[in-house]
Design a protein around this motif. Structure first.
Motif, PDB file in Angstrom:
ATOM      1  N   ASP A   1     -12.450  -8.755   1.155  1.00  0.00           N
ATOM      2  CA  ASP A   1     -13.066  -7.461   2.217  1.00  0.00           C
ATOM      3  C   ASP A   1     -14.060  -7.578   2.274  1.00  0.00           C
ATOM      4  O   ASP A   1     -15.437  -8.613   1.684  1.00  0.00           O
ATOM      5  CB  ASP A   1     -12.375  -6.465   1.980  1.00  0.00           C
TER       6      ASP A   1
ATOM      7  N   TYR B   1     -13.978  -7.818  -2.616  1.00  0.00           N
ATOM      8  CA  TYR B   1     -12.728  -7.497  -2.893  1.00  0.00           C
ATOM      9  C   TYR B   1     -11.219  -8.376  -2.411  1.00  0.00           C
ATOM     10  O   TYR B   1     -11.219  -8.531  -1.821  1.00  0.00           O
ATOM     11  CB  TYR B   1     -12.255  -6.324  -2.529  1.00  0.00           C
TER      12      TYR B   1
ATOM     13  N   ASN C   1      -8.959  -5.305 -10.249  1.00  0.00           N
ATOM     14  CA  ASN C   1      -9.580  -3.933  -9.583  1.00  0.00           C
ATOM     15  C   ASN C   1     -10.236  -3.486 -10.921  1.00  0.00           C
ATOM     16  O   ASN C   1      -9.753  -3.391 -12.004  1.00  0.00           O
ATOM     17  CB  ASN C   1      -8.996  -2.752  -9.148  1.00  0.00           C
TER      18      ASN C   1
ATOM     19  N   GLU D   1     -13.979   1.601  -8.137  1.00  0.00           N
ATOM     20  CA  GLU D   1     -13.084   2.581  -7.199  1.00  0.00           C
ATOM     21  C   GLU D   1     -11.938   0.674  -7.109  1.00  0.00           C
ATOM     22  O   GLU D   1     -12.032   0.017  -7.357  1.00  0.00           O
ATOM     23  CB  GLU D   1     -13.739   2.354  -5.757  1.00  0.00           C
TER      24      GLU D   1
ATOM     25  N   GLN E   1       0.856  -0.971  -0.014  1.00  0.00           N
ATOM     26  CA  GLN E   1      -0.138   0.069  -0.509  1.00  0.00           C
ATOM     27  C   GLN E   1       0.168   1.032  -0.017  1.00  0.00           C
ATOM     28  O   GLN E   1       0.561   1.997  -1.083  1.00  0.00           O
ATOM     29  CB  GLN E   1      -1.012   0.077   1.090  1.00  0.00           C
TER      30      GLN E   1
ATOM     31  N   THR F   1      -5.982  -5.484  -2.519  1.00  0.00           N
ATOM     32  CA  THR F   1      -6.644  -5.825  -3.134  1.00  0.00           C
ATOM     33  C   THR F   1      -6.267  -6.231  -4.828  1.00  0.00           C
ATOM     34  O   THR F   1      -5.591  -5.616  -5.707  1.00  0.00           O
ATOM     35  CB  THR F   1      -8.373  -5.499  -2.725  1.00  0.00           C
TER      36      THR F   1
ATOM     37  N   LYS G   1      -9.007  -0.254  -4.975  1.00  0.00           N
ATOM     38  CA  LYS G   1      -9.179  -0.741  -3.609  1.00  0.00           C
ATOM     39  C   LYS G   1      -7.612  -0.547  -3.512  1.00  0.00           C
ATOM     40  O   LYS G   1      -6.926  -1.840  -3.772  1.00  0.00           O
ATOM     41  CB  LYS G   1      -9.843  -1.417  -3.205  1.00  0.00           C
TER      42      LYS G   1
END
Length: 239
Positions: free
Chosen positions: A113, A117, A38, A43, A9, A48, A45
Motif C-alpha cells: 500500500d 505495508y 504489523n 498502527e 477484514q 495487511t 492495518k
C-alpha cells in the motif's frame, strides 16, 4: 495474533468490536519462520501483514502487466537469517524454490500500500484468477462478500471457462438464521442475482461472481485452510 492464512477484514473488525483489541497479523512460513509483521506498538492495518522484520530482505518478482509506477504486483521473495538451507533430499525442488541471488520464492502474490505495508493477494497457484485478461485476487473478493449479512463463510475461486479462461465462482455457507427464514419461504438463502446486486457498489464488475454455490460447510484441512485445488475438482459435478 493471527497467522496461517489471510485474515478477512470483516473478521478483524468483528474481533475488535467484541474484545476491544485489534489482532496482530503477521506473515511467515516453515521455511523461514517469520518475516513480516504489523507493529506490536503502532498502527496495525487491516488486510495487511505489515513490514519486514529487521534483518529480513524482501523483494517482489514483479508482474509487469498488473503493477503501477508506485506499487508492484508479483510473487513475494524472502531472504533472512532464519531461512532454511534446502529441502531434504530434494535438490531440484530446492533449486526451483530460490532465485539466482538467494531469495526464497514463497508462492504468494503480494502488493504494497501507500505506506509500504505488504498485502497478501493469495497463493499464485490457487488464489490468483485469470479472468478475461484480468488477474484477480480471490482473497480480496472473499473479504468483500463476507460483509454480506447473509454470508457466514465464503470461498472464491476461478473455474475454467472457454471464453474467459476462468470465471469468478463463489461457494458460500449461508448465515444460519437467514437460511432458516428462507427455507421456510422455500427460497435459497442467497441467489446469484441478489449477490450481484449487493456487490455492484462494492466490487468492480469484472470481480463480481458469475457462478454461485450454496454449501452447508467448506472442507478444511487440519490448519483450517480450504483446499481450493480440491474444490475445483468437486465443482463440475455440482453444475
Amino acid at each position: 495474533m493471527c497467522g496461517s492464512s489471510a485474515l478477512p477484514q470483516p473478521v478483524m473488525q468483528e474481533w475488535e468490536a467484541i474484545t476491544g483489541h485489534r489482532l496482530l497479523e503477521r506473515y511467515g512460513m516453515t521455511e523461514f519462520v517469520m518475516a513480516l509483521s504489523n507493529p506490536l506498538k503502532g498502527e496495525r492495518k487491516a488486510s495487511t501483514v505489515g513490514k519486514p522484520f529487521p534483518g529480513v530482505q524482501v523483494k517482489i518478482l514483479a508482474d509487469e502487466e498488473h503493477g503501477t509506477d508506485k506499487t508492484q504486483v508479483g510473487e513475494l521473495c524472502i531472504k533472512s537469517p532464519s531461512l532454511f538451507k534446502e529441502y531434504w533430499k530434494l535438490p531440484e525442488v530446492t533449486k526451483e524454490s530460490f532465485t539466482d541471488d538467494g531469495f526464497f520464492k514463497t508462492g504468494d502474490a503480494v502488493t504494497t500500500d501507500e505506506d509500504g505495508y505488504y498485502i497478501i493477494l493469495g497463493r499464485t497457484n490457487a488464489d490468483i484468477m485469470k479472468v478475461g485478461g484480468y488477474k484477480l485476487s480471490a482473497l480480496e473478493i472473499e473479504s468483500v462478500i463476507l460483509q454480506n449479512p447473509a454470508v457466514s463463510e465464503c470461498c472464491v475461486l476461478g473455474v475454467p471457462d472457454k471464453a474467459y479462461g476462468e470465471v469468478v465462482t463463489a461457494i458460500i455457507v449461508p448465515e444460519a438464521e437467514t437460511k432458516r427464514k428462507r427455507d421456510l419461504e422455500l427460497k435459497p438463502a442467497l441467489t446469484l442475482e441478489e449477490l450481484s446486486s449487493w456487490a455492484k457498489d462494492r466490487l468492480a464488475p469484472y470481480k463480481i461472481p458469475t457462478k454461485l454455490f450454496l454449501w452447508d460447510s467448506l472442507p478444511r484441512n487440519a490448519m483450517g485452510k480450504v483446499n481450493k485445488k480440491q474444490l475445483k475438482k468437486l465443482l463440475p459435478s455440482e453444475q
